[in-house]
Design an enzyme around this catalytic site. Structure first.
Site, PDB file in Angstrom:
ATOM      1  CB  SER A 156      41.168 -15.546  27.767  1.00  0.00           C
ATOM      2  OG  SER A 156      40.020 -15.163  28.512  1.00  0.00           O
ATOM      3  CE1 TYR A 169      39.628 -20.915  26.637  1.00  0.00           C
ATOM      4  CE2 TYR A 169      38.790 -19.119  27.985  1.00  0.00           C
ATOM      5  CZ  TYR A 169      39.307 -19.574  26.786  1.00  0.00           C
ATOM      6  OH  TYR A 169      39.498 -18.698  25.750  1.00  0.00           O
TER       7      TYR A 169
END
Length: 297
Positions: A156, A169
């Protein structure tokens, strides 16, 4: 090492670093987390290109939509829980017949760092970091012996630039980035490619439905700030929501094209954020981002 020598080495490497595994034509591709989102789209995209796809997921009943969409495409649905070592070993027992491993399974813990307890952080890292490590270990021995293979890790943009309330995350994706980079160095001489896909914000996927938040989050000041941040981030979507098919296409390219760069950013927001962060100090980047999205909490 003199600076000019280092630059010459780097220039030479740019023209040669894709040589390892350049003759491989992958035909059998295993994807984790294929019941929805990027994984499902990538499975369909690769199958439509004529590849044999093994779409894995924890709950096989969730594969019904994929199979219905696939029709006559060559897609096998297989059980795999990346957090269960026995499940990983069983699902990848035929590693020697698999050409590409796509590590896509994952979820997001959202919350202020101070609210995240040990159990929740362990769960985040077990799925997003140790899970891919398990699948990688399961294929590497067979792949080293035969001399080719490709690993595509779906990371990501937050693996490169962390956002507020996404620290857990982002920590998992930073770790995945580091692990992928080390693996590239270690695996390339054996003819094994490693690639990282780094999507920006794609709110039209089902990923958001699986977000887990810590106890004490609802109704807190942190939640209110996070909601304002989410609204502010909409300022990056001036052309409307980004198309998740772009991520599936990037995964497919990395799986099948040896000339794909090690890292692939996907989305205008990801390219803007990483470009800005790499060009200025952290303090200037913070100021620029707050001004761009008009978020000053």
């Amino acid at each position: 090492m003199p600076t000019d020598t280092f630059y010459k080495i780097c220039q030479t490497t740019r023209t040669t670093h894709h040589a390892f595994g350049s003759t491989m034509q992958p035909s059998r591709i295993l994807i984790t987390g294929s019941n929805s989102g990027f994984g499902q789209l990538a499975a369909l995209t690769l199958a439509r290109q004529g590849h044999q796809v093994i779409a894995t997921m924890r709950n096989l009943a969730k594969g019904d939509d994929l199979l219905a969409e696939a029709g006559d495409l060559d897609i096998e649905v297989r059980h795999l829980d990346v957090c269960d070592p026995d499940s990983v070993r069983e699902a990848l027992a035929d590693a020697a017949s698999i050409d590409v491993l796509v590590n896509n399974a994952g979820f997001e813990v959202q919350g202020a760092i101070e609210l995240i307890d040990d159990e929740l952080m362990h769960r985040q890292l077990d799925t997003n970091v140790v899970g891919p490590l398990r699948t990688i270990r399961a294929v590497m021995s067979a792949w080293r012996e035969r001399g080719h293979g490709a690993i595509v890790n779906v990371s990501s943009v937050v693996g490169l630039a962390t956002s507020p309330f996404g620290g857990a995350y982002a920590a998992s994706k930073h770790a995945l980035e580091a692990m992928s980079e080390a693996l590239h160095w270690e695996a390339a001489p054996a003819g094994i490619r490693v690639h990282v896909i780094e999507p920006g914000r794609f709110p039209t996927t089902e990923f958001g439905a699986n977000i887990v938040r810590p106890s004490g989050w609802e109704g807190s000041e942190f939640e209110a700030k996070a909601l304002r941040l989410r609204e502010a981030l909409g300022n990056l979507d001036s052309d409307g929501p980004q198309n998740p098919q772009d991520v599936a296409d990037a995964i497919a390219r990395a799986a099948t094209d040896p000339t794909t760069p090690f890292r692939t950013l996907v989305g205008a927001d990801a390219e803007m954020i990483v470009g800005a962060k790499s060009s200025m100090s952290f303090e200037d980047f913070e100021t620029a981002m707050r001004s761009t999205i008009k978020w000053y909490d």
